[in-house]
Enzyme design. Structure first.
Site, mmCIF file in Angstrom:
data_model
loop_
_atom_site.group_PDB
_atom_site.id
_atom_site.type_symbol
_atom_site.label_atom_id
_atom_site.label_comp_id
_atom_site.label_asym_id
_atom_site.label_seq_id
_atom_site.Cartn_x
_atom_site.Cartn_y
_atom_site.Cartn_z
ATOM 1 N N LYS A 243 -9.813 -7.753 8.420
ATOM 2 C CA LYS A 243 -10.470 -7.975 9.713
ATOM 3 C C LYS A 243 -10.244 -6.761 10.582
ATOM 4 O O LYS A 243 -9.192 -6.115 10.479
ATOM 5 C CB LYS A 243 -9.953 -9.248 10.383
ATOM 6 C CG LYS A 243 -8.468 -9.169 10.754
ATOM 7 C CD LYS A 243 -8.015 -10.373 11.547
ATOM 8 C CE LYS A 243 -6.506 -10.419 11.713
ATOM 9 N NZ LYS A 243 -6.014 -9.775 12.923
ATOM 10 N N HIS B 243 0.829 -1.215 0.000
ATOM 11 C CA HIS B 243 0.000 0.000 0.000
ATOM 12 C C HIS B 243 0.856 1.255 0.000
ATOM 13 O O HIS B 243 0.551 2.220 -0.691
ATOM 14 C CB HIS B 243 -0.949 -0.005 1.206
ATOM 15 C CG HIS B 243 -2.240 -0.702 0.929
ATOM 16 N ND1 HIS B 243 -2.351 -2.067 0.960
ATOM 17 C CD2 HIS B 243 -3.463 -0.225 0.569
ATOM 18 C CE1 HIS B 243 -3.601 -2.403 0.649
ATOM 19 N NE2 HIS B 243 -4.287 -1.313 0.407
#
Lengths: 280, 185
Positions: free
Chosen positions: B104, B39
């Site tokens: 999550k 990222h």
């Protein structure tokens, strides 16, 4: 004086790394089965069914239960009458980790430093804790520790006036606010007393106890029960989707401390609460 | 009552707009893995005006770094990693047309706003159920940043990959609602 060759240490650490990541302890499996019975939420029940199915698949396929095969945390209890021969002890432990993570197809998750984030590519170095104990054996525990649950852990120096309630509230708040992040249902290790670093280490060692085994001190055992109930009343549930079972167990370990201090170390473990042990 | 949806990538607005928190989805098609370091690189590429290694329009990013594949297997164990670490980067990618992320744990308010704005969703897979989830992965190919090892961007071809809707296009939050329902004071 008994001689132990580093080859034996390398081999043992290698096997423990693999076994810990493939095979969950029976105590954790039992706790998960009990959790499935206790869980009231439908989605929580489904999650626990899949967690148990995952444990079975990993066992059958000899595969890592979780892709995060962790930092290799290694506890060495070395008998004072042991003489280690053939090389450097800590290099042997790291070589065992290197071989175990390679041969076991385990993920290499260590980076060289906190800013450049360059992977060491063999999951070394291990984090090694050594105790010298009576005897002429070496007890080795490998406890791979995932990043998600480790990130939700905490060391806090409370004032002694915070007392028992202050500790209970801090642990409950820390676990409940972590929500889904540490992969509930979690196991909570709490270290009380000692110093800043001792509390953290006690919290980590508390995770090694058989799941749900109470502290022999009845007062601490009562505290474990109270904290567990309060955590499970917060509603986070399996994977944070809402439910009755947020934690499988709370284990407290304690140590004397300074007149000014009340150190608290809270180490959270995910439901893949891994560790394997061998005596050589 | 939660619904069950079977989705095929790439996703369209109407695929995700019907989803509500708690719905179970099964994804089939190609999805991309990317986590922390990938990222960072993607955003650095955007900041530098350089092309991205993949077009994320209509796509799904799975926050995951698999364990190595054993011989004969397409992938090793592959469960989700914790998503908040990607919160700083996610809105930029949703702005480019990314339709879903899978991970999550909680997202921050900026990500939840971005989901509303861009008609996108955040899904959770079961953390720690990585050997089970690997069974939904039929093929895997490294797309970029191979030197990052487990953090490389991979294209996974998945069949009925299971996930639950945590944040929908209306600002709903399964973690908040689920906890509220079961909390005892």
């Amino acid at each position: 004086m008994r001689e132990i060759h580093v080859h034996k240490i390398i081999e043992t650490v290698k096997n423990l790394c693999i076994d810990a990541n493939y095979y969950l302890g029976d105590d954790v499996i039992c706790a998960l089965v009990d959790a499935r019975q206790a869980e009231e939420s439908q989605v929580g029940q489904d999650v626990l069914d899949q967690i148990l199915e995952n444990v079975e698949i990993a066992h059958m396929e000899k595969a890592a239960m979780c892709q995060d095969t962790g930092v290799a945390v290694v506890f060495l209890e070395i008998g004072q009458d042991v003489h280690i021969v053939g090389g450097d002890l800590y290099e042997a432990v790291n070589e065992g980790v290197r071989q175990g993570y390679e041969e076991g197809y385990l993920r290499k998750s260590m980076v060289k430093n906190v800013f450049d984030r360059v992977n060491t590519k063999d999951n070394t170095p291990a984090v090694i804790h050594t105790d010298i104990v009576p005897g002429e054996d070496i007890n080795i525990i490998v406890a791979p520790k995932g990043g998600g649950s480790e990130n939700m852990s905490l060391v806090k120096m409370l004032p002694p006036s915070a007392g028992r309630n202050g500790v209970v509230d801090l642990v409950v708040k820390t676990v409940c606010e972590a929500g889904a992040n540490p992969c509930p249902p979690v196991v909570v290790g709490v270290g009380l007393g000692g110093t800043y670093e001792k509390a953290a280490l006690l919290g980590k060692k508390a995770l090694l106890r058989e799941i749900g085994s109470p502290n022999p001190d009845t007062e601490l055992a009562g505290m474990e029960k109270e904290i567990l109930k309060k955590i499970n009343d917060c509603g986070v549930g399996p994977q944070g989707f809402g439910g009755r079972v947020t934690a499988l167990a709370v284990h407290i370990e304690s140590f004397p401390c300074h007149i000014a201090s009340l150190p608290v170390g809270i180490n959270i473990n995910c439901h893949v609460a891994r560790h394997k042990e061998a005596v050589i | 009552m939660p619904e069950i949806y079977h989705l095929t990538t790439p996703l369209k607005d109407e695929d995700v707009e019907k989803l509500r928190i708690g719905d179970q989805v099964y994804i089939t098609g190609d999805i991309y893995t990317a986590r922390d370091s990938a990222h960072k690189r993607l955003i650095e590429a955007l900041d530098g005006g350089r092309p991205l290694p993949a077009d994320f329009k209509g796509q799904v990013i799975y926050y995951a770094g698999p364990s190595p594949a054993k011989p004969g297997k397409p992938i090793g164990s592959v469960g989700p990693t914790t998503s908040y670490r990607m919160d700083a980067y996610a809105p930029r990618l949703y702005d480019l047309g990314l339709k879903a992320t899978i991970g999550k744990g909680n997202r921050n308010p900026e990500v939840i706003e971005s989901l509303k704005k861009n008609k996108a969703v955040y899904l959770a897979a079961i953390g720690g159920a990585a050997a089970l989830l690997a069974r939904s992965v039929k093929a895997s190919e490294t797309v970029a940043y191979e030197e990052l090892g487990p953090e490389a961007i991979r294209r996974l071809t998945v069949e009925n990959f299971p996930a639950i809707v945590v944040n929908d296009t209306l600002g709903g939050d399964l973690y908040r609602e689920g906890k509220k329902q079961y909390a005892r004071s």
